[in-house]
Design an enzyme around this catalytic site. Structure first.
Site, PDB file in Angstrom:
ATOM      1  N   SER A 183      -8.942 -14.578   5.500  1.00  0.00           N
ATOM      2  CA  SER A 183      -7.670 -14.823   4.810  1.00  0.00           C
ATOM      3  C   SER A 183      -6.945 -13.503   4.530  1.00  0.00           C
ATOM      4  CB  SER A 183      -7.858 -15.656   3.539  1.00  0.00           C
ATOM      5  OG  SER A 183      -8.304 -14.893   2.456  1.00  0.00           O
ATOM      6  N   ASN A 223      -2.983   9.272   4.548  1.00  0.00           N
ATOM      7  CA  ASN A 223      -1.797   8.561   5.021  1.00  0.00           C
ATOM      8  C   ASN A 223      -1.828   8.248   6.506  1.00  0.00           C
ATOM      9  OD1 ASN A 223      -1.058   8.877   2.432  1.00  0.00           O
ATOM     10  ND2 ASN A 223       0.808  10.024   2.833  1.00  0.00           N
ATOM     11  N   HIS A 250      -6.550  -5.771  -2.254  1.00  0.00           N
ATOM     12  CA  HIS A 250      -7.379  -5.738  -1.048  1.00  0.00           C
ATOM     13  C   HIS A 250      -7.737  -7.151  -0.569  1.00  0.00           C
ATOM     14  CE1 HIS A 250      -8.691  -1.272  -1.765  1.00  0.00           C
ATOM     15  NE2 HIS A 250      -7.473  -1.382  -1.272  1.00  0.00           N
ATOM     16  N   ARG A 281       0.829  -1.208   0.000  1.00  0.00           N
ATOM     17  CA  ARG A 281       0.000   0.000   0.000  1.00  0.00           C
ATOM     18  C   ARG A 281       0.865   1.261   0.000  1.00  0.00           C
ATOM     19  NH1 ARG A 281      -3.768   2.650   4.334  1.00  0.00           N
ATOM     20  NH2 ARG A 281      -5.015   3.975   2.972  1.00  0.00           N
ATOM     21  N   ASP A 292       8.834   7.792  -6.348  1.00  0.00           N
ATOM     22  CA  ASP A 292      10.076   8.505  -6.029  1.00  0.00           C
ATOM     23  C   ASP A 292      10.309   8.608  -4.525  1.00  0.00           C
ATOM     24  OD1 ASP A 292       8.171  10.305  -5.234  1.00  0.00           O
ATOM     25  OD2 ASP A 292       9.105  12.049  -6.183  1.00  0.00           O
ATOM     26  N   HIS A 336       0.743   4.211  -2.770  1.00  0.00           N
ATOM     27  CA  HIS A 336       0.592   5.635  -2.440  1.00  0.00           C
ATOM     28  C   HIS A 336       1.781   6.444  -2.950  1.00  0.00           C
ATOM     29  CE1 HIS A 336      -2.827   5.874   0.696  1.00  0.00           C
ATOM     30  NE2 HIS A 336      -3.011   4.845  -0.090  1.00  0.00           N
ATOM     31  N   ASP A 337       2.966   5.849  -2.900  1.00  0.00           N
ATOM     32  CA  ASP A 337       4.138   6.550  -3.414  1.00  0.00           C
ATOM     33  C   ASP A 337       3.980   6.822  -4.902  1.00  0.00           C
ATOM     34  OD1 ASP A 337       6.646   7.699  -3.597  1.00  0.00           O
ATOM     35  OD2 ASP A 337       7.607   5.781  -4.073  1.00  0.00           O
ATOM     36  N   ASP A 368      -5.009 -14.139  -2.554  1.00  0.00           N
ATOM     37  CA  ASP A 368      -5.808 -15.067  -3.363  1.00  0.00           C
ATOM     38  C   ASP A 368      -6.957 -14.312  -4.032  1.00  0.00           C
ATOM     39  OD1 ASP A 368      -7.547 -14.526  -1.297  1.00  0.00           O
ATOM     40  OD2 ASP A 368      -7.334 -16.480  -0.334  1.00  0.00           O
ATOM     41  N   VAL A 426       1.411   9.536  -6.242  1.00  0.00           N
ATOM     42  CA  VAL A 426       1.647  10.942  -5.925  1.00  0.00           C
ATOM     43  C   VAL A 426       3.079  11.310  -6.327  1.00  0.00           C
ATOM     44  CG1 VAL A 426       1.527  12.694  -4.113  1.00  0.00           C
ATOM     45  CG2 VAL A 426       0.072  10.670  -3.963  1.00  0.00           C
ATOM     46  N   PRO A 453      -6.707   7.871  -5.181  1.00  0.00           N
ATOM     47  CA  PRO A 453      -8.097   7.447  -5.115  1.00  0.00           C
ATOM     48  C   PRO A 453      -8.535   7.353  -3.653  1.00  0.00           C
ATOM     49  CG  PRO A 453      -6.721   5.791  -6.232  1.00  0.00           C
ATOM     50  CD  PRO A 453      -5.807   6.825  -5.691  1.00  0.00           C
ATOM     51  N   GLY A 513       4.817  10.251  -8.749  1.00  0.00           N
ATOM     52  CA  GLY A 513       5.579   9.129  -9.282  1.00  0.00           C
ATOM     53  C   GLY A 513       6.272   8.315  -8.198  1.00  0.00           C
ATOM     54  N   SER A 530       8.551   9.796  -2.339  1.00  0.00           N
ATOM     55  CA  SER A 530       8.077  11.039  -1.715  1.00  0.00           C
ATOM     56  C   SER A 530       7.183  10.727  -0.513  1.00  0.00           C
ATOM     57  CB  SER A 530       7.334  11.915  -2.723  1.00  0.00           C
ATOM     58  OG  SER A 530       6.292  11.190  -3.351  1.00  0.00           O
TER      59      SER A 530
HETATM   60  C1  HEM Z   1      -8.583   1.674  -6.331  1.00  0.00           C
HETATM   61  C2  HEM Z   1      -8.347   2.608  -5.450  1.00  0.00           C
HETATM   62  C3  HEM Z   1      -8.020   2.316  -4.025  1.00  0.00           C
HETATM   63  C4  HEM Z   1      -8.631   2.842  -2.945  1.00  0.00           C
HETATM   64  C5  HEM Z   1      -9.756   3.858  -2.949  1.00  0.00           C
HETATM   65  C6  HEM Z   1      -8.025   2.264  -1.782  1.00  0.00           C
HETATM   66  C7  HEM Z   1      -8.366   2.588  -0.482  1.00  0.00           C
HETATM   67  C8  HEM Z   1      -7.893   1.946   0.642  1.00  0.00           C
HETATM   68  C9  HEM Z   1      -8.283   2.241   1.992  1.00  0.00           C
HETATM   69  C10 HEM Z   1      -9.248   3.342   2.382  1.00  0.00           C
HETATM   70  C11 HEM Z   1      -7.664   1.354   2.797  1.00  0.00           C
HETATM   71  C12 HEM Z   1      -7.837   1.165   4.291  1.00  0.00           C
HETATM   72  C13 HEM Z   1      -7.420   2.318   5.140  1.00  0.00           C
HETATM   73  C14 HEM Z   1      -7.826   2.083   6.563  1.00  0.00           C
HETATM   74  O1  HEM Z   1      -8.981   2.343   6.900  1.00  0.00           O
HETATM   75  O2  HEM Z   1      -6.988   1.637   7.363  1.00  0.00           O
HETATM   76  C15 HEM Z   1      -6.861   0.513   1.963  1.00  0.00           C
HETATM   77  C16 HEM Z   1      -6.076  -0.496   2.420  1.00  0.00           C
HETATM   78  C17 HEM Z   1      -5.233  -1.214   1.634  1.00  0.00           C
HETATM   79  N1  HEM Z   1      -4.985  -1.008   0.283  1.00  0.00           N
HETATM   80 FE1  HEM Z   1      -6.078   0.130  -0.943  1.00  0.00          FE
HETATM   81  N2  HEM Z   1      -7.067   1.390  -2.169  1.00  0.00           N
HETATM   82  C18 HEM Z   1      -7.014   1.396  -3.531  1.00  0.00           C
HETATM   83  C19 HEM Z   1      -6.119   0.705  -4.316  1.00  0.00           C
HETATM   84  C20 HEM Z   1      -5.106  -0.062  -3.828  1.00  0.00           C
HETATM   85  C21 HEM Z   1      -3.992  -0.549  -4.592  1.00  0.00           C
HETATM   86  C22 HEM Z   1      -3.731  -0.222  -6.055  1.00  0.00           C
HETATM   87  C23 HEM Z   1      -3.237  -1.311  -3.747  1.00  0.00           C
HETATM   88  C24 HEM Z   1      -1.958  -2.043  -4.016  1.00  0.00           C
HETATM   89  C25 HEM Z   1      -1.572  -2.474  -5.195  1.00  0.00           C
HETATM   90  C26 HEM Z   1      -3.893  -1.297  -2.463  1.00  0.00           C
HETATM   91  C27 HEM Z   1      -3.481  -1.997  -1.358  1.00  0.00           C
HETATM   92  C28 HEM Z   1      -4.057  -1.904  -0.113  1.00  0.00           C
HETATM   93  C29 HEM Z   1      -3.701  -2.768   0.992  1.00  0.00           C
HETATM   94  C30 HEM Z   1      -2.750  -3.940   0.951  1.00  0.00           C
HETATM   95  C31 HEM Z   1      -4.418  -2.324   2.100  1.00  0.00           C
HETATM   96  C32 HEM Z   1      -4.344  -2.857   3.540  1.00  0.00           C
HETATM   97  C33 HEM Z   1      -3.274  -2.086   4.271  1.00  0.00           C
HETATM   98  C34 HEM Z   1      -2.955  -2.603   5.650  1.00  0.00           C
HETATM   99  O3  HEM Z   1      -3.365  -3.708   6.029  1.00  0.00           O
HETATM  100  O4  HEM Z   1      -2.256  -1.860   6.350  1.00  0.00           O
HETATM  101  N3  HEM Z   1      -5.003  -0.503  -2.540  1.00  0.00           N
HETATM  102  N4  HEM Z   1      -7.007   0.900   0.651  1.00  0.00           N
HETATM  103  C1  LIG Z   2       2.268   7.302  10.061  1.00  0.00           C
HETATM  104  C2  LIG Z   2       2.245   8.774  10.034  1.00  0.00           C
HETATM  105  O1  LIG Z   2       3.200   9.415   9.648  1.00  0.00           O
HETATM  106  N1  LIG Z   2       1.133   9.331  10.414  1.00  0.00           N
HETATM  107  C3  LIG Z   2       0.955  10.768  10.454  1.00  0.00           C
HETATM  108  C4  LIG Z   2      -0.251  11.157   9.615  1.00  0.00           C
HETATM  109  O2  LIG Z   2      -0.546  12.523   9.766  1.00  0.00           O
HETATM  110  C5  LIG Z   2      -0.769  12.974  11.086  1.00  0.00           C
HETATM  111  C6  LIG Z   2      -1.084  14.445  11.043  1.00  0.00           C
HETATM  112  O3  LIG Z   2      -2.094  14.705  10.146  1.00  0.00           O
HETATM  113  C7  LIG Z   2       0.460  12.702  11.953  1.00  0.00           C
HETATM  114  O4  LIG Z   2       0.201  13.083  13.304  1.00  0.00           O
HETATM  115  C8  LIG Z   2       0.815  11.227  11.901  1.00  0.00           C
HETATM  116  O5  LIG Z   2       2.008  11.008  12.574  1.00  0.00           O
END
Ligand code: HEM
Ligand SMILES: CC(=O)N[C@H]1CO[C@H](CO)[C@@H](O)[C@@H]1O
Ligand SMILES: *[C@@H]1O[C@H](CO)[C@@H](O)[C@H](O)[C@H]1NC(C)=O
Ligand SMILES: *[C@@H]1O[C@H](CO)[C@@H](O)[C@H](O)[C@H]1NC(C)=O
Ligand SMILES: *[C@@H]1O[C@H](CO)[C@@H](O)[C@H](O)[C@H]1NC(C)=O
Length: 326
Positions: A249, A95, A193, A63, A75, A67-68, A254, A71, A163, A73, A77
């Site tokens: 899971s 973030n 996901h 993830r 890089d 995100h990198d 999967d 935003v 997104p 590219g 950031s």
């Molecule tokens: C299509 C647009 C996408 C949206 C709107 C989106 C949004 C989100 C959000 C809101 C979360 C959970 C944040 C939280 O409440 O803790 C999440 C988790 C996650 N996303 Fe996405 N995501 C997207 C695409 C992707 C892509 C492209 C990847 C990787 C290739 C990805 C991988 C993940 C993973 C692995 C998690 C779980 C993170 C964790 O367990 O810490 N997502 N995503």
């Molecule tokens: C993991 C991390 O860096 N979280 C930061 C997200 O942004 C808030 C402020 O908006 C910081 O307090 C967190 O440390």
């Protein structure tokens, strides 16, 4: 017009320079083969030593990579810390739930010990994400290297580029399109996901107050919503409870997430959005057929994502510490 031998020679030299210049100006397999031959091995070893004991980090790391790349590219950031005068991407709302920074920082310090100032944080993040997913039994994909690190990270950029879970299909396709990814990539990459967790707060409006009338999102399976409200996200103000995106899971890469989505059990509106057009529905249906095909194509989309607006050649820098510009 007839050219003399000397002119031919000049043209040849110019062509050679152009070819050499252009091959340097792109990612390539084993970019560090000469400058830091152990770099990729160091990443792989650290991942193999630690991910099996902490598989949930694989989700965090892929993830972070996503995100990198979206935003500014790929890089690194996303790894930069805020300063007194700049609020970095890391501190933007999307973030707040990112994890895995320390993992990357540790690998970077090991690589720095081997070859100081040679290997970029952007490449380390990309390699670590790939190796971590593979370490939990997920797909493998090629990671050409040579990315350089950016020197700019602005929280505000995340709002325009990333997104969000409440985005509809049109917006998702636009944001993916902006970085050269298509509907196929959107569906496949959303497949990530299948691992990891979300916070209840991310979906509380879907469950409790979708249109501001105390209602539920009709696109969410009613049975599933009831279950979530009873056992997981018990009230609209829950900020801390974590829910699995692919229940049962969360650490297995999967087809579980795609199966959830077609049952209208995807957690986010952005997951439900994949059912909103015949194009994305048929892509989903197609990938539900075979785990092997999903792995191959997911890998292809990841490789594509890893190339988004990369900085190469003399652009950017090689950071010494991933949280700070040099
Ligand atoms: C299509 C647009 C996408 C949206 C709107 C989106 C949004 C989100 C959000 C809101 C979360 C959970 C944040 C939280 O409440 O803790 C999440 C988790 C996650 N996303 Fe996405 N995501 C997207 C695409 C992707 C892509 C492209 C990847 C990787 C290739 C990805 C991988 C993940 C993973 C692995 C998690 C779980 C993170 C964790 O367990 O810490 N997502 N995503
Ligand atoms: C993991 C991390 O860096 N979280 C930061 C997200 O942004 C808030 C402020 O908006 C910081 O307090 C967190 O440390
Ligand atoms: C960067 O900021 C994070 C919080 O976002 C903090 O935990 C970390 O210690 C900082 N890194 C360094 C090296 O100061
Ligand atoms: C999608 O969301 C955007 C922005 O909120 C909105 O302008 C657009 O009308 C929506 N499209 C559909 C098809 O709902
Ligand atoms: C539901 O949304 C409406 C409109 O935004 C708001 O006024 C109300 O306070 C919300 N209800 C709860 C329980 O948060």
């Amino acid at each position: 017009m007839k050219m003399g031998n000397q002119s031919y020679f000049k043209v040849l030299i110019i062509c050679l320079i152009a070819i050499i210049g252009s091959t340097h100006a792109q990612l390539q397999p084993g970019f560090y083969a000469k400058s830091c031959p152990k770099a990729e091995q160091i990443v792989l070893k650290y991942v193999h030593d630690h991910i099996p004991n902490a598989p949930s980090l694989a989700a965090a790391l892929i993830r972070l990579h996503f995100h990198d790349c979206f935003v500014k590219g790929c890089d690194a950031s996303v790894l930069l810390n805020s300063t007194q005068t700049n609020q970095a991407e890391k501190d933007a709302i999307p973030n707040l739930t990112l994890r895995g920074y320390e993992f990357i920082d540790t690998i970077k310090s090991l690589v720095e010990k081997e070859c100081p100032g040679v290997v970029s944080c952007a490449d380390i993040l990309t390699l670590t994400a790939r190796d971590s997913i593979h370490a939990i039994g997920g797909p493998y994909w090629k990671v050409p290297t040579g990315r350089r690190d950016g020197i700019i990270s602005k929280a505000a950029d995340t709002f325009t580029s990333l997104p969000a879970p409440f985005h509809n299909l049109t917006v998702l396709l636009t944001l993916f399109g902006n970085v050269g990814l298509d509907a196929n990539d959107l569906v496949l990459l959303s497949g990530a996901h299948t691992i990891g967790v979300s916070h209840c707060s991310t979906i509380s409006t879907r469950l409790y107050n979708f249109t501001g009338k105390g209602d539920q999102d009709p696109d969410l399976d009613n049975e599933y919503a009831k279950n979530l409200k009873t056992f997981k996200c018990k009230n609209i103000n829950d900020q801390t409870t974590l829910i699995e995106m692919d229940p049962g899971s969360r650490n297995t890469f999967d087809l579980g997430y795609f199966k959830q989505v077609v049952k209208r059990r995807g957690l986010f509106q952005s997951d439900a959005a994949l059912l909103k057009s015949s194009t994305t529905r048929s892509i989903l249906a197609q990938h539900l057929q075979s785990n092997e095909k999903f792995f191959t194509e997911f890998g292809r989309s990841m490789e594509k994502m890893g190339r988004i607006n990369v900085k190469i050649g003399t652009e950017g820098e090689i950071r010494k510490h991933c949280a700070f510009i040099n």
